[in-house]
Design a protein around this motif. Structure first.
Motif, mmCIF file in Angstrom:
data_model
loop_
_atom_site.group_PDB
_atom_site.id
_atom_site.type_symbol
_atom_site.label_atom_id
_atom_site.label_comp_id
_atom_site.label_asym_id
_atom_site.label_seq_id
_atom_site.Cartn_x
_atom_site.Cartn_y
_atom_site.Cartn_z
ATOM 1 N N ALA A 96 -0.012 13.406 14.006
ATOM 2 C CA ALA A 96 0.075 11.947 14.055
ATOM 3 C C ALA A 96 -1.296 11.336 13.799
ATOM 4 C CB ALA A 96 0.613 11.491 15.411
ATOM 5 N N ILE A 97 -1.285 10.092 13.356
ATOM 6 C CA ILE A 97 -2.506 9.334 13.102
ATOM 7 C C ILE A 97 -2.419 8.010 13.852
ATOM 8 C CG2 ILE A 97 -4.074 8.401 11.349
ATOM 9 C CD1 ILE A 97 -3.477 11.351 10.884
ATOM 10 N N ILE A 98 -3.497 7.646 14.534
ATOM 11 C CA ILE A 98 -3.622 6.293 15.080
ATOM 12 C C ILE A 98 -4.900 5.697 14.518
ATOM 13 C CG2 ILE A 98 -3.762 4.820 17.106
ATOM 14 C CD1 ILE A 98 -2.556 7.036 18.762
ATOM 15 N N SER A 99 -4.782 4.589 13.820
ATOM 16 C CA SER A 99 -5.953 3.961 13.200
ATOM 17 C C SER A 99 -6.008 2.487 13.548
ATOM 18 C CB SER A 99 -5.901 4.132 11.672
ATOM 19 O OG SER A 99 -6.987 3.470 11.062
ATOM 20 N N ASN A 100 -7.154 2.032 13.999
ATOM 21 C CA ASN A 100 -7.389 0.595 14.105
ATOM 22 C C ASN A 100 -7.647 0.047 12.708
ATOM 23 O OD1 ASN A 100 -7.172 0.672 16.873
ATOM 24 N ND2 ASN A 100 -9.362 0.526 17.271
ATOM 25 N N GLY A 101 -7.085 -1.098 12.406
ATOM 26 C CA GLY A 101 -7.345 -1.686 11.097
ATOM 27 C C GLY A 101 -6.134 -2.403 10.546
ATOM 28 N N TYR A 102 -6.264 -2.841 9.293
ATOM 29 C CA TYR A 102 -5.195 -3.544 8.601
ATOM 30 C C TYR A 102 -4.222 -2.538 7.989
ATOM 31 C CZ TYR A 102 -7.831 -7.823 9.238
ATOM 32 O OH TYR A 102 -8.478 -8.899 9.806
ATOM 33 N N HIS A 103 -2.934 -2.839 8.123
ATOM 34 C CA HIS A 103 -1.913 -1.852 7.770
ATOM 35 C C HIS A 103 -1.977 -1.411 6.306
ATOM 36 C CE1 HIS A 103 1.856 0.326 7.995
ATOM 37 N NE2 HIS A 103 2.225 -0.282 6.883
ATOM 38 N N GLN A 104 -1.963 -2.358 5.364
ATOM 39 C CA GLN A 104 -1.910 -1.975 3.962
ATOM 40 C C GLN A 104 -3.171 -1.240 3.542
ATOM 41 O OE1 GLN A 104 0.904 -2.405 1.908
ATOM 42 N NE2 GLN A 104 -0.307 -0.844 0.843
ATOM 43 N N PHE A 105 -4.322 -1.714 4.007
ATOM 44 C CA PHE A 105 -5.591 -1.082 3.636
ATOM 45 C C PHE A 105 -5.650 0.360 4.138
ATOM 46 C CE2 PHE A 105 -10.123 -0.175 4.587
ATOM 47 C CZ PHE A 105 -10.624 -0.278 3.305
#
Length: 242
Positions: free
Chosen positions: A132-141
């Motif tokens: 799994a991946i968890i990333s803070n940030g804007y979805h499309q980018f």
């Protein structure tokens, strides 16, 4: 088969995967964990400077160094960065919107993995681990960057903060991803470079936390393990399973 569904990417028939160990899922941060953001950003800035004549009255090193300084490891969004650059370097006639659009369009073409990412993810999947991946940030980018590195082909679930309405280190986003995979938080390991957002956030949620050492940060007291390179993860997990 892989699908995008809202903020997450999932793989059909996850229930058919057999996992015999107590660790059932390995979760990752993206920037400076799987994505070598420093090298990727440098590559993008070289390209942007070469393509856009607006910068050429400023020396390339000055432009790049100032951008990197303002960017603050990616924790300052680029509209603010470009607004300051336009003001400081007198780039009259150019807009924040235009420069930001260029960044969003072209950054994905410069994504560089941080080490043998596909090899490590492939080995984890071969062992039956959920990824799994968890990333803070804007979805499309962030989705574009994940695709550029082919990481989406290995992941069972991907959560991006914009779509989730919460950000690391909020423990709810770690608990959410465990729930989406059908495992307990205690059965998850989280790997990331940020001592608070990644390591402490995962630990507070009940996950085992592994810190991928990153320059500029003090060693977090709450890390269950520390690695210097991504490929060390496999041996660390083997030791944890014994």
């Amino acid at each position: 088969m892989n699908h995008f569904k809202g903020a997450e990417l999932y793989i059909d028939n996850v229930e058919s995967w057999e996992v015999d160990t107590m660790i059932k899922a390995v979760c990752f941060d993206l920037d400076n964990t799987l994505l070598d953001r420093d090298r990727s950003l440098h590559s993008f800035l070289v390209d942007q400077y070469a393509r856009l004549n607006m910068f050429h009255h400023v020396k390339k090193d000055l432009f790049m160094n100032r951008f990197i300084e303002l960017d603050d490891r990616g924790y300052v969004w680029k509209d603010s960065v470009y607004e300051t650059l336009i003001r400081e370097f007198y780039m009259d006639g150019h807009t924040v919107e235009g420069l930001l659009s260029d960044y969003l369009l072209h950054f994905q073409n410069h994504c560089i993995p941080l080490g043998p990412v596909e090899e490590v993810l492939g080995e984890l999947r071969a062992k039956g681990m959920l990824i799994a991946i968890i990333s803070n940030g804007y979805h499309q980018f962030q989705s574009d960057n994940l695709r550029a590195l082919s990481i989406h082909l290995y992941a069972h679930t991907i959560l991006i903060s914009e779509s989730e309405g919460m950000r690391k280190p909020d423990k709810r986003i770690f608990q959410s991803i465990a729930g989406k995979m059908g495992v307990q938080v205690e059965e998850c390991v989280f790997v990331g470079d940020h001592p608070i957002n990644d390591v402490k956030g995962a630990k507070d949620a009940g996950m085992t936390s592994i810190w991928l050492r990153s320059e500029g940060y003090s060693v977090p007291d709450h890390a269950d393990a520390i690695i210097d390179q991504l490929q060390e993860l496999l041996s660390v997990l083997s030791e944890m399973e014994q």
